[in-house]
Design an enzyme around this catalytic site. Structure first.
Site, PDB file in Angstrom:
ATOM      1  N   GLY A 135      55.867   3.836  40.781  1.00  8.70           N
ATOM      2  CA  GLY A 135      56.700   4.736  41.598  1.00  8.70           C
ATOM      3  C   GLY A 135      56.125   4.885  42.998  1.00  8.70           C
ATOM      4  O   GLY A 135      56.197   5.951  43.611  1.00  8.70           O
ATOM      5  N   GLY A 154      58.106   6.370  45.968  1.00 10.65           N
ATOM      6  CA  GLY A 154      58.654   7.718  45.835  1.00 10.65           C
ATOM      7  C   GLY A 154      57.982   8.708  46.775  1.00 10.65           C
ATOM      8  O   GLY A 154      57.164   8.327  47.616  1.00 10.65           O
ATOM      9  N   ASP A 157      56.849  -0.616  42.293  1.00 11.70           N
ATOM     10  CA  ASP A 157      58.065   0.192  42.133  1.00 11.70           C
ATOM     11  C   ASP A 157      59.132  -0.709  41.555  1.00 11.70           C
ATOM     12  O   ASP A 157      58.955  -1.930  41.492  1.00 11.70           O
ATOM     13  CB  ASP A 157      58.515   0.804  43.479  1.00 11.70           C
ATOM     14  CG  ASP A 157      59.201   2.146  43.264  1.00 11.70           C
ATOM     15  OD1 ASP A 157      60.164   2.208  42.484  1.00 11.70           O
ATOM     16  OD2 ASP A 157      58.755   3.146  43.861  1.00 11.70           O
ATOM     17  N   TYR A 187      63.646  17.944  32.365  1.00  6.81           N
ATOM     18  CA  TYR A 187      62.466  17.516  33.131  1.00  6.81           C
ATOM     19  C   TYR A 187      61.211  18.227  32.597  1.00  6.81           C
ATOM     20  O   TYR A 187      60.177  17.600  32.343  1.00  6.81           O
ATOM     21  CB  TYR A 187      62.714  17.850  34.597  1.00  6.81           C
ATOM     22  CG  TYR A 187      61.572  17.584  35.537  1.00  6.81           C
ATOM     23  CD1 TYR A 187      61.137  16.288  35.806  1.00  6.81           C
ATOM     24  CD2 TYR A 187      60.945  18.636  36.204  1.00  6.81           C
ATOM     25  CE1 TYR A 187      60.108  16.047  36.706  1.00  6.81           C
ATOM     26  CE2 TYR A 187      59.921  18.409  37.107  1.00  6.81           C
ATOM     27  CZ  TYR A 187      59.508  17.121  37.355  1.00  6.81           C
ATOM     28  OH  TYR A 187      58.488  16.891  38.242  1.00  6.81           O
TER      29      TYR A 187
HETATM   30  C1  AKB Z   1      61.122  19.477  41.151  1.00  6.18           C
HETATM   31  O1  AKB Z   1      61.607  20.394  41.831  1.00  6.18           O
HETATM   32  O2  AKB Z   1      61.713  18.919  40.233  1.00  6.18           O
HETATM   33  C2  AKB Z   1      59.703  19.035  41.445  1.00  6.18           C
HETATM   34  C3  AKB Z   1      58.714  19.749  40.590  1.00  6.18           C
HETATM   35  C4  AKB Z   1      58.387  21.168  40.832  1.00  6.18           C
HETATM   36  O3  AKB Z   1      58.160  19.167  39.710  1.00  6.18           O
HETATM   37  N1  AKB Z   1      59.418  19.223  42.825  1.00  6.18           N
END
Ligand code: AKB
Length: 313
Positions: A8, A11, A34, A141
């Site tokens: 990455g 990025g 990448d 996430y």
């Molecule tokens: C996001 O906003 O997804 C990132 C993080 C806080 O991991 N910047």
């Protein structure tokens, strides 16, 4: 660290980390990789390889080809975009991660993968969130980040793999814009302040989140990776932050330099929900005690530097 593979690399973090590492370890010792070469001007003058982290055998070959001793795994989707395509986010963030971690184990490499404040959840303590506490993230996430934290700990305990990590807050930089994060407003606000003198924010004015200026973030990766392992009681992952502020506070700071700047609010409910599930501020005591974490920039000095640099840019 002598031969480092960075995934990455084009990025937000990778594009500043790679030149920083090349300055320290020598340009031929950093293999930037990448999925695709986006733009020749960004790739720098060192070694660059096209590498899809989902392709485990290419990853393995790359490690052998360059005699890699450290993987810094940066390729991942950020929170807001992951929430739009959660199944794909799980696939990319987890498979890319387990491929790199597995290859690190098979070759006994040092391994770094960033975690995030997203690894906390709505029932974690909101203020001064401790290093070790309840973590029940509600974003995809965050779920991938917490899973990676646990797996890195597991590989360290079971196989003795040298895994290290930090929980990054929102990262602010004038070099490469972030893509798809919830904290991205804190970067965009500077661009719009300079270009248009105003910014429309997708979060409420009182939404507090941790943040850090990119020079401190890349410095802290190297500092942690080079730190004495016997001092590290924690592995995955250390709370790190340099400041916590709200949209209202950052706009007040920008106004000190650009007095005509104005901010308005047009709330994005999805992003607000993610931000509300994260801490207001985290406690970095363990990082300070175990490897001397010490960021330089606060909101005022970062704002001044961002505006100076973006104006020149
Ligand atoms: C996001 O906003 O997804 C990132 C993080 C806080 O991991 N910047």
């Amino acid at each position: 660290m002598k031969k480092i593979l960075v995934t990455g690399a084009l990025g937000q973090i990778g594009s500043e980390l790679v030149p920083y590492l090349r300055d320290i370890y020598g340009k031929d010792n950093i293999i930037a990789s990448d999925k695709k070469r986006q733009d020749d001007s960004k790739a720098g003058d060192g070694i660059f390889e096209i590498l899809d982290v989902m392709d485990r055998s290419s990853l393995y070959e790359m490690v052998k080809k360059y005699n890699i001793d450290t993987i810094i795994h940066m390729a991942a989707l950020l929170s807001a975009v992951a929430e739009e395509k959660p199944q794909f986010a799980w696939q990319l963030n987890m498979n890319g991660f387990t491929n790199t971690l597995g290859v690190a184990r098979e070759n006994n490499l040092k391994y770094f993968v960033p975690s995030s404040i997203a690894a906390f959840g709505p029932n974690s303590p909101k203020d001064n969130t401790p290093q070790d506490t309840i973590q029940r993230p509600t974003s995809m996430y965050g779920i991938t980040k917490l899973s990676a934290e646990l797996l890195c700990d597991y590989y360290h305990l079971k196989y003795g793999l040298d895994t290290r990590s930090v929980r990054f807050p929102g990262l602010i930089s004038y070099v490469t814009p972030p893509g798809g994060g919830t904290t991205d407003y804190a970067v965009k606000i500077y661009y719009d302040a300079i270009k248009f003198g105003k910014y429309s924010c997708y979060l409420r004015e009182d939404t507090y989140m941790d943040m850090m200026y990119m020079p401190d973030a890349i410095k802290c990766i190297v500092q942690l990776m080079e730190s004495d392992p016997s001092r590290l009681k924690h592995r995955n992952a250390f709370n790190v932050s340099a400041m916590s502020f709200s949209p209202k506070e950052i706009s007040r700071e920008i106004k000190k330099i650009i007095p005509e700047f104005t901010i308005s609010y047009d709330i994005d409910e999805e992003k607000q929900k993610i931000a509300d599930s994260w801490p207001n501020s985290i406690d970095c005591t363990c990082a300070i005690e175990e490897w001397d974490f010490k960021p330089e920039y606060d909101l005022a000095s970062m704002t001044k530097d961002m505006i100076d640099k973006l104006k020149t840019k």
